[in-house]
Motif scaffolding. Sequence first.
Motif, short mmCIF file in Angstrom:
data_model
loop_
_atom_site.label_atom_id
_atom_site.label_comp_id
_atom_site.label_asym_id
_atom_site.label_seq_id
_atom_site.Cartn_x
_atom_site.Cartn_y
_atom_site.Cartn_z
N ASP A 1 1.46 9.18 -14.48
CA ASP A 1 2.11 9.05 -13.17
C ASP A 1 3.53 8.52 -13.36
O ASP A 1 3.72 7.37 -13.71
CB ASP A 1 1.29 8.10 -12.29
CG ASP A 1 1.60 8.30 -10.80
OD1 ASP A 1 2.56 9.04 -10.50
OD2 ASP A 1 0.87 7.73 -9.97
N GLU A 2 4.50 9.38 -13.17
CA GLU A 2 5.93 9.02 -13.30
C GLU A 2 6.21 8.31 -14.63
O GLU A 2 6.79 7.23 -14.66
CB GLU A 2 6.36 8.12 -12.14
CG GLU A 2 6.23 8.75 -10.78
CD GLU A 2 7.36 9.72 -10.46
OE1 GLU A 2 8.29 9.88 -11.29
OE2 GLU A 2 7.30 10.33 -9.38
N PRO A 3 5.83 8.94 -15.76
CA PRO A 3 5.94 8.24 -17.05
C PRO A 3 7.36 7.94 -17.49
O PRO A 3 7.56 7.07 -18.33
CB PRO A 3 5.27 9.20 -18.03
CG PRO A 3 5.43 10.54 -17.41
CD PRO A 3 5.31 10.31 -15.92
N THR B 1 -4.18 10.89 6.06
CA THR B 1 -4.80 11.83 5.15
C THR B 1 -3.84 12.07 3.99
O THR B 1 -2.84 12.75 4.13
CB THR B 1 -5.09 13.17 5.87
OG1 THR B 1 -5.87 12.87 7.03
CG2 THR B 1 -5.85 14.12 4.98
N ALA B 2 -4.15 11.47 2.86
CA ALA B 2 -3.23 11.54 1.71
C ALA B 2 -3.48 12.79 0.87
O ALA B 2 -2.57 13.31 0.23
CB ALA B 2 -3.36 10.28 0.86
N LEU B 3 -4.72 13.27 0.87
CA LEU B 3 -5.06 14.50 0.16
C LEU B 3 -5.93 15.33 1.08
O LEU B 3 -6.81 14.80 1.76
CB LEU B 3 -5.88 14.22 -1.10
CG LEU B 3 -5.19 13.92 -2.42
CD1 LEU B 3 -6.24 13.92 -3.52
CD2 LEU B 3 -4.07 14.89 -2.73
N GLY C 1 5.47 10.44 -1.24
CA GLY C 1 4.36 10.30 -0.31
C GLY C 1 3.52 11.55 -0.14
O GLY C 1 2.68 11.64 0.77
N SER C 2 3.69 12.54 -1.03
CA SER C 2 2.96 13.80 -0.85
C SER C 2 1.52 13.73 -1.38
O SER C 2 0.75 14.66 -1.18
CB SER C 2 3.71 14.94 -1.52
OG SER C 2 3.92 14.65 -2.89
N GLY C 3 1.18 12.65 -2.08
CA GLY C 3 -0.20 12.48 -2.52
C GLY C 3 -0.41 12.60 -4.03
O GLY C 3 -1.56 12.64 -4.50
N SER D 1 0.82 -1.22 0.00
CA SER D 1 0.00 0.00 0.00
C SER D 1 0.85 1.27 0.00
O SER D 1 0.33 2.38 0.00
CB SER D 1 -0.92 0.02 1.23
OG SER D 1 -0.20 0.42 2.38
N LEU D 2 2.18 1.11 -0.02
CA LEU D 2 3.04 2.29 0.03
C LEU D 2 3.06 3.03 -1.29
O LEU D 2 2.73 2.48 -2.34
CB LEU D 2 4.47 1.85 0.36
CG LEU D 2 4.71 1.16 1.69
CD1 LEU D 2 6.18 0.76 1.80
CD2 LEU D 2 4.31 2.06 2.85
N SER D 3 3.47 4.31 -1.23
CA SER D 3 3.68 5.07 -2.47
C SER D 3 4.93 4.51 -3.16
O SER D 3 5.71 3.77 -2.56
CB SER D 3 3.87 6.54 -2.14
OG SER D 3 5.21 6.82 -1.75
N GLY D 4 5.12 4.87 -4.43
CA GLY D 4 6.24 4.35 -5.21
C GLY D 4 7.59 4.58 -4.54
O GLY D 4 8.40 3.66 -4.41
N GLY D 5 7.82 5.81 -4.12
CA GLY D 5 9.10 6.14 -3.50
C GLY D 5 9.29 5.43 -2.16
O GLY D 5 10.40 5.00 -1.83
N1 LIG Z 1 -4.12 2.20 -0.09
C1 LIG Z 1 -3.49 2.94 0.83
N2 LIG Z 1 -3.67 2.70 2.13
C2 LIG Z 1 -3.03 3.43 3.05
N3 LIG Z 1 -2.18 4.42 2.77
C3 LIG Z 1 -1.94 4.70 1.50
C4 LIG Z 1 -2.58 3.97 0.45
N4 LIG Z 1 -2.14 4.47 -0.73
C5 LIG Z 1 -1.27 5.46 -0.42
N5 LIG Z 1 -1.15 5.60 0.91
C6 LIG Z 1 -0.31 6.59 1.61
O1 LIG Z 1 -0.70 7.88 1.22
C7 LIG Z 1 0.44 8.74 1.02
C8 LIG Z 1 0.39 9.34 -0.37
O2 LIG Z 1 0.63 8.30 -1.32
P1 LIG Z 1 0.82 8.60 -2.87
O3 LIG Z 1 1.04 7.29 -3.53
O4 LIG Z 1 -0.29 9.44 -3.35
O5 LIG Z 1 2.16 9.47 -2.86
P2 LIG Z 1 3.02 10.03 -4.07
O6 LIG Z 1 3.10 11.51 -3.93
O7 LIG Z 1 2.52 9.50 -5.35
O8 LIG Z 1 4.46 9.45 -3.73
P3 LIG Z 1 5.63 8.88 -4.67
O9 LIG Z 1 6.39 10.07 -5.14
O10 LIG Z 1 6.47 8.07 -3.72
O11 LIG Z 1 5.02 8.07 -5.76
C9 LIG Z 1 1.67 7.86 1.27
O12 LIG Z 1 2.22 8.14 2.53
C10 LIG Z 1 1.14 6.44 1.20
O13 LIG Z 1 1.83 5.58 2.07
#
Ligand SMILES: Nc1ncnc2c1ncn2[C@@H]1O[C@H](COP(=O)(O)OP(=O)(O)OP(=O)(O)O)[C@@H](O)[C@H]1O
Lengths: 269, 278
Positions: B156-158, B21-23, B43-45, A140-144
């Motif tokens: 997304d990150e193409p 809270t992701a967004l 992880g900024s959303g 469930s983590l983000s890519g980074g």
């Molecule tokens: N399905 C999920 N359940 C719980 N937390 C989640 C879920 N998806 C994402 N998150 C959390 O929400 C936050 C935002 O995730 P998101 O993937 O939108 O980040 P991002 O900006 O795309 O990051 P990256 O640059 O690493 O791709 C992260 O901290 C992530 O761990």
Amino acid sequence: MAPFFILDQVSYCYPGSLTTGVCQVNLVLEPGTFLGVLGANGSGKSTLARLCCGLLKPTTGQVLVDGYSTANEEELRYIYRQVGMVFQQPDNQFVAATVEREIAFGVENRTLSSEVIRQTVGLGLSYFGLETLRNADPHSLSGGEKRLLSLADVWVLKPKLILVDEPLAMLDPGAKQRITRFWQDLRDQGQSMIWFTHGLAEVLSADLVLVMENGRAVWTGPPGELLAMPEQARAWGITLPPATEAADRLGVKEPVVTNEDELVSVLWK
Amino acid sequence: MEINAKELTVVFSRDGEAKKTALSGVTLHLKGGAAAALLGPIGSGKSTLLRTLAGLIKPTSGSVTVDGGEGPVVLAIQEPQRGFFAATVREEVAFGPENLDMEAAEVAARVDWALTAVDLKKERWTVSPFQLSGGEQRRVALAAALAMKPGFLLLDEPTIGLDGPGQTALITTLRKIKAETGIGLLVASHDPDFLFSLTQRVLLLVDGRLAADTTWGGLVEKVDTLRAYNLELPFLLSLLYRLEAAGAPVAAAQESEEQAWAELNRFCGERMKGGSGP
Ligand SMILES: Nc1ncnc2c1ncn2[C@@H]1O[C@H](COP(=O)(O)OP(=O)(O)OP(=O)(O)O)[C@@H](O)[C@H]1O
Ligand SMILES: Nc1ncnc2c1ncn2[C@@H]1O[C@H](COP(=O)(O)OP(=O)(O)OP(=O)(O)O)[C@@H](O)[C@H]1O
Ligand SMILES: [Mg+2]
Ligand SMILES: [Mg+2]
């Protein structure tokens, strides 16, 4: 004494596939070497990486670690402990239900001391900035965040040889710098490493660079020499450092620049 | 085509953990024919925002509306291999257009065009998408998105995994369809150089909030904010900024790659003619 890491005429064909994955690659590494493997998409970098860690067995030729062969199941168990790999797609390496369990997984296979396990996992979490995510499901983590976890996974095992396949992909600029510095420190401590990428900037400090094209190793030499042949490097699908590209386009021939500081001082001296 | 996002908030709940809270209250108006960059730390959303705009995540609160124009809103996801299911590359790319009720011949033509546009070797078109290298998989995922004739394309990150020629092919294609079709683009990436070559508007996302909505020139003025989040300017802007700071007669706040090159070339040209040094 046999050298520490040898690829001897290594070839690999994917079953049922017409294209060769890797074709007759030879390599001998001394301990403490930092090798960069460069090449275009589909040139065979990741296949070579999987051969180096024993995940794939050569169709012909052999991969030897401390004289042990990846072709031999019993010797492979030794090799798995010596060689750690960070995969191009981190998802492929996750096995546990939480970030903390994921980092602990490999460590638990190597020691029974719960105190050592706890300490090592704690260090991994803090080095890679994953403390707040310790209970999260890796998938469930983000890519980074996944990338950082995949790096932590391998780092805690302290393998003799670390293989990293595009380790900076998915990281933001701050994390890229942190991880680059981090590898540099490990290297200064004598860590052997093979870094697979198509970006020359990532492996400028390598002792040696090997270029792959259509599964073959077509060129070996120090990274500086590759910088001096930009046309050829581009034709191999290798991206040059942005400063080098910009200098080229601005007609700056001498000296060869690889970063912003150098280019600024050439343009405004 | 326009996308309007109003007060978007997305809260994830993870087992045994506090809610994330992701967004948080993101309000955005995205115009057709325009290209915007989405920058922000890990992880900024960013992915969450793109997935919400594409309708893949239902926001906890707030709304997304899509108005006018033809063609679907299409998202090319960050991890391409997670979306694959078809037996061959061609079938993978054809799946979307087929579901849009295109004629078979048109689907085939679309697939050819898209796979050519991402410069995937032809002998790879008939293999399984799972039997490809990382960069080849990225190309297939991008082709699948392009083949749908999107009215709005979310990327997304193409560039992750793409080598130099792959990136060049992508930039060329995106510029071309943007000029020809008036498609709207929103691109999330950690690669500011790629974003600079393609976009005019810059959205900065930090901790799920929109921290800036500006242009590349505007971002140069905000370089301290950017650095505070460990982010960077595109190489060319950073170079101009450093030169300007060192007292060189250049203006750093350029709005596009073309303008930045023009400024650098002008400066270098004058230096050649014997302009003064520091
Ligand atoms: N399905 C999920 N359940 C719980 N937390 C989640 C879920 N998806 C994402 N998150 C959390 O929400 C936050 C935002 O995730 P998101 O993937 O939108 O980040 P991002 O900006 O795309 O990051 P990256 O640059 O690493 O791709 C992260 O901290 C992530 O761990
Ligand atoms: N599982 C597989 N089955 C069959 N062929 C494969 C498989 N994985 C890769 N290949 C093919 O083998 C060749 C080498 O792939 P590899 O993944 O080693 O390339 P790479 O240099 O890592 O490329 P990239 O930069 O895109 O990651 C490519 O032609 C690829 O299509
Ligand atoms: Mg690869
Ligand atoms: Mg993301």
